[in-house]
Motif scaffolding. Sequence first.
Motif, PDB file in Angstrom:
ATOM      1  N   SER A   1      -1.927 -15.339   5.405  1.00 25.42           N
ATOM      2  CA  SER A   1      -1.183 -16.422   5.613  1.00 25.42           C
ATOM      3  C   SER A   1       0.314 -15.953   5.684  1.00 25.42           C
ATOM      4  O   SER A   1       0.853 -16.589   5.781  1.00 25.42           O
ATOM      5  CB  SER A   1      -1.043 -17.031   4.259  1.00 25.42           C
ATOM      6  OG  SER A   1      -1.251 -16.586   3.016  1.00 25.42           O
ATOM      7  N   LYS A   2       0.460 -14.946   5.859  1.00 27.74           N
ATOM      8  CA  LYS A   2       1.902 -14.102   6.121  1.00 27.74           C
ATOM      9  C   LYS A   2       2.808 -14.063   5.092  1.00 27.74           C
ATOM     10  O   LYS A   2       3.555 -14.002   4.563  1.00 27.74           O
ATOM     11  CB  LYS A   2       2.688 -14.861   7.028  1.00 27.74           C
ATOM     12  CG  LYS A   2       2.126 -14.811   7.514  1.00 27.74           C
ATOM     13  CD  LYS A   2       2.662 -14.071   8.928  1.00 27.74           C
ATOM     14  CE  LYS A   2       1.888 -14.045  10.584  1.00 27.74           C
ATOM     15  NZ  LYS A   2       0.717 -13.244  10.847  1.00 27.74           N
ATOM     16  N   ALA A   3       1.816 -14.884   3.684  1.00 25.82           N
ATOM     17  CA  ALA A   3       2.576 -14.624   1.952  1.00 25.82           C
ATOM     18  C   ALA A   3       2.938 -13.453   1.364  1.00 25.82           C
ATOM     19  O   ALA A   3       3.955 -12.727   0.693  1.00 25.82           O
ATOM     20  CB  ALA A   3       2.293 -15.054   1.100  1.00 25.82           C
ATOM     21  N   LEU A   4       2.009 -12.134   1.938  1.00 22.33           N
ATOM     22  CA  LEU A   4       1.974 -10.760   1.361  1.00 22.33           C
ATOM     23  C   LEU A   4       1.826  -9.757   3.684  1.00 22.33           C
ATOM     24  O   LEU A   4       1.563  -9.877   4.246  1.00 22.33           O
ATOM     25  CB  LEU A   4       1.299 -10.073   1.232  1.00 22.33           C
ATOM     26  CG  LEU A   4       1.689  -8.898   0.212  1.00 22.33           C
ATOM     27  CD1 LEU A   4       2.363  -8.711  -0.512  1.00 22.33           C
ATOM     28  CD2 LEU A   4      -0.090  -8.316   0.168  1.00 22.33           C
ATOM     29  N   ALA A   5       3.175  -9.217   3.081  1.00 23.33           N
ATOM     30  CA  ALA A   5       3.882  -8.755   4.695  1.00 23.33           C
ATOM     31  C   ALA A   5       3.045  -7.215   4.961  1.00 23.33           C
ATOM     32  O   ALA A   5       3.084  -6.213   4.314  1.00 23.33           O
ATOM     33  CB  ALA A   5       5.281  -8.431   4.749  1.00 23.33           C
ATOM     34  N   SER A   6       2.344  -7.324   5.970  1.00 16.47           N
ATOM     35  CA  SER A   6       1.721  -5.747   6.281  1.00 16.47           C
ATOM     36  C   SER A   6       1.785  -5.027   7.684  1.00 16.47           C
ATOM     37  O   SER A   6       2.458  -5.833   8.239  1.00 16.47           O
ATOM     38  CB  SER A   6       0.442  -5.861   5.933  1.00 16.47           C
ATOM     39  OG  SER A   6      -0.358  -6.833   7.107  1.00 16.47           O
ATOM     40  N   TYR A   7       1.554  -3.588   7.449  1.00 13.69           N
ATOM     41  CA  TYR A   7       1.795  -3.198   9.264  1.00 13.69           C
ATOM     42  C   TYR A   7       0.142  -2.185   9.010  1.00 13.69           C
ATOM     43  O   TYR A   7      -0.194  -2.197   8.198  1.00 13.69           O
ATOM     44  CB  TYR A   7       2.740  -3.074   9.207  1.00 13.69           C
ATOM     45  CG  TYR A   7       3.113  -1.656   7.984  1.00 13.69           C
ATOM     46  CD1 TYR A   7       2.792   0.190   7.885  1.00 13.69           C
ATOM     47  CD2 TYR A   7       3.615  -2.134   7.185  1.00 13.69           C
ATOM     48  CE1 TYR A   7       2.693   0.570   7.070  1.00 13.69           C
ATOM     49  CE2 TYR A   7       3.751  -0.491   6.059  1.00 13.69           C
ATOM     50  CZ  TYR A   7       3.491   0.310   5.983  1.00 13.69           C
ATOM     51  OH  TYR A   7       4.241   0.692   4.918  1.00 13.69           O
ATOM     52  N   THR A   8       0.421  -2.135  10.295  1.00 16.77           N
ATOM     53  CA  THR A   8      -0.914  -0.693  10.497  1.00 16.77           C
ATOM     54  C   THR A   8      -0.518   0.821  11.020  1.00 16.77           C
ATOM     55  O   THR A   8       0.293   0.496  12.083  1.00 16.77           O
ATOM     56  CB  THR A   8      -1.957  -1.323  11.677  1.00 16.77           C
ATOM     57  OG1 THR A   8      -1.137  -1.740  13.003  1.00 16.77           O
ATOM     58  CG2 THR A   8      -2.660  -2.428  11.183  1.00 16.77           C
ATOM     59  N   MET A   9      -1.094   1.124  10.660  1.00 15.79           N
ATOM     60  CA  MET A   9      -1.145   2.552  10.653  1.00 15.79           C
ATOM     61  C   MET A   9      -2.247   3.341  11.159  1.00 15.79           C
ATOM     62  O   MET A   9      -3.126   3.684  10.608  1.00 15.79           O
ATOM     63  CB  MET A   9      -0.577   3.974   9.750  1.00 15.79           C
ATOM     64  CG  MET A   9       0.392   3.495   8.798  1.00 15.79           C
ATOM     65  SD  MET A   9       1.243   4.291   8.087  1.00 15.79           S
ATOM     66  CE  MET A   9       1.609   5.662   8.451  1.00 15.79           C
ATOM     67  N   GLY A  10      -2.219   3.154  12.999  1.00 14.26           N
ATOM     68  CA  GLY A  10      -3.524   3.954  13.455  1.00 14.26           C
ATOM     69  C   GLY A  10      -4.327   2.429  13.330  1.00 14.26           C
ATOM     70  O   GLY A  10      -4.341   1.223  13.816  1.00 14.26           O
ATOM     71  N   LYS A  11      -5.609   2.630  12.414  1.00 13.55           N
ATOM     72  CA  LYS A  11      -7.030   1.446  12.226  1.00 13.55           C
ATOM     73  C   LYS A  11      -6.365   1.045  10.941  1.00 13.55           C
ATOM     74  O   LYS A  11      -7.111   0.456  10.095  1.00 13.55           O
ATOM     75  CB  LYS A  11      -8.209   2.187  12.500  1.00 13.55           C
ATOM     76  CG  LYS A  11      -8.209   2.056  13.855  1.00 13.55           C
ATOM     77  CD  LYS A  11      -9.799   3.318  14.502  1.00 13.55           C
ATOM     78  CE  LYS A  11     -10.126   2.613  15.715  1.00 13.55           C
ATOM     79  NZ  LYS A  11     -11.702   3.364  15.542  1.00 13.55           N
ATOM     80  N   ILE A  12      -5.770   1.762   9.971  1.00 11.41           N
ATOM     81  CA  ILE A  12      -5.822   1.358   8.861  1.00 11.41           C
ATOM     82  C   ILE A  12      -4.286   0.426   8.606  1.00 11.41           C
ATOM     83  O   ILE A  12      -2.626   0.617   8.408  1.00 11.41           O
ATOM     84  CB  ILE A  12      -5.035   2.572   7.527  1.00 11.41           C
ATOM     85  CG1 ILE A  12      -5.849   3.155   7.515  1.00 11.41           C
ATOM     86  CG2 ILE A  12      -5.066   1.677   6.484  1.00 11.41           C
ATOM     87  CD1 ILE A  12      -6.167   4.864   8.063  1.00 11.41           C
ATOM     88  N   ARG A  13      -4.224  -0.742   7.572  1.00 12.50           N
ATOM     89  CA  ARG A  13      -3.401  -2.135   7.003  1.00 12.50           C
ATOM     90  C   ARG A  13      -2.779  -1.727   6.249  1.00 12.50           C
ATOM     91  O   ARG A  13      -3.715  -1.512   5.043  1.00 12.50           O
ATOM     92  CB  ARG A  13      -4.389  -3.533   7.472  1.00 12.50           C
ATOM     93  CG  ARG A  13      -3.520  -4.415   6.865  1.00 12.50           C
ATOM     94  CD  ARG A  13      -4.013  -5.752   6.962  1.00 12.50           C
ATOM     95  NE  ARG A  13      -3.537  -6.093   8.852  1.00 12.50           N
ATOM     96  CZ  ARG A  13      -2.892  -6.153   9.869  1.00 12.50           C
ATOM     97  NH1 ARG A  13      -1.730  -5.549   8.970  1.00 12.50           N
ATOM     98  NH2 ARG A  13      -2.685  -6.250  11.194  1.00 12.50           N
ATOM     99  N   CYS A  14      -1.269  -1.326   6.052  1.00 18.55           N
ATOM    100  CA  CYS A  14      -0.704  -1.332   4.527  1.00 18.55           C
ATOM    101  C   CYS A  14       0.179  -2.254   4.739  1.00 18.55           C
ATOM    102  O   CYS A  14       0.733  -3.076   4.676  1.00 18.55           O
ATOM    103  CB  CYS A  14      -0.119  -0.100   5.090  1.00 18.55           C
ATOM    104  SG  CYS A  14      -1.213   1.274   5.769  1.00 18.55           S
ATOM    105  N   VAL A  15       0.724  -2.258   3.405  1.00 15.97           N
ATOM    106  CA  VAL A  15       1.308  -2.694   2.546  1.00 15.97           C
ATOM    107  C   VAL A  15       2.419  -2.194   1.509  1.00 15.97           C
ATOM    108  O   VAL A  15       2.175  -0.993   1.148  1.00 15.97           O
ATOM    109  CB  VAL A  15       0.789  -4.208   1.391  1.00 15.97           C
ATOM    110  CG1 VAL A  15       2.893  -4.533   0.898  1.00 15.97           C
ATOM    111  CG2 VAL A  15      -0.208  -4.521   1.845  1.00 15.97           C
ATOM    112  N   ALA A  16       3.697  -2.197   2.072  1.00  9.48           N
ATOM    113  CA  ALA A  16       4.491  -1.229   1.265  1.00  9.48           C
ATOM    114  C   ALA A  16       5.051  -1.459   0.024  1.00  9.48           C
ATOM    115  O   ALA A  16       4.573  -2.449  -0.156  1.00  9.48           O
ATOM    116  CB  ALA A  16       6.099  -1.456   2.109  1.00  9.48           C
TER     117      ALA A  16
END
Length: 82
Positions: free
Chosen positions: A46-61
């Motif tokens: 829902s884009k309430a929590l921003a995330s990104y991918t590193m390779g195949k792993i989704r991460c959150v800062a």
Amino acid sequence: MKVCKCSLCGCHLREKDWSNRLQYRIDEVAEVLGVSISMVKTWVRSKALASYTMGKIRCVAKEEVQRFVNQHRADGLFDTAA
């Protein structure tokens, strides 16, 4: 990083130190916030929590987790009295 659940090494008895982390996997965010993995995935979708991918792993800062908690603390989503 997977934690061994064996009864021999006792690694599962050690408390995790989250303070020096810069990013978290989705399952780690769920553990830190005390919610289910599916709840964290819902927030990400829902884009309430921003995330990104590193390779195949989704991460959150770490900063994003802190921002999310501060933003939703007023809503009563996170009880700070516990």
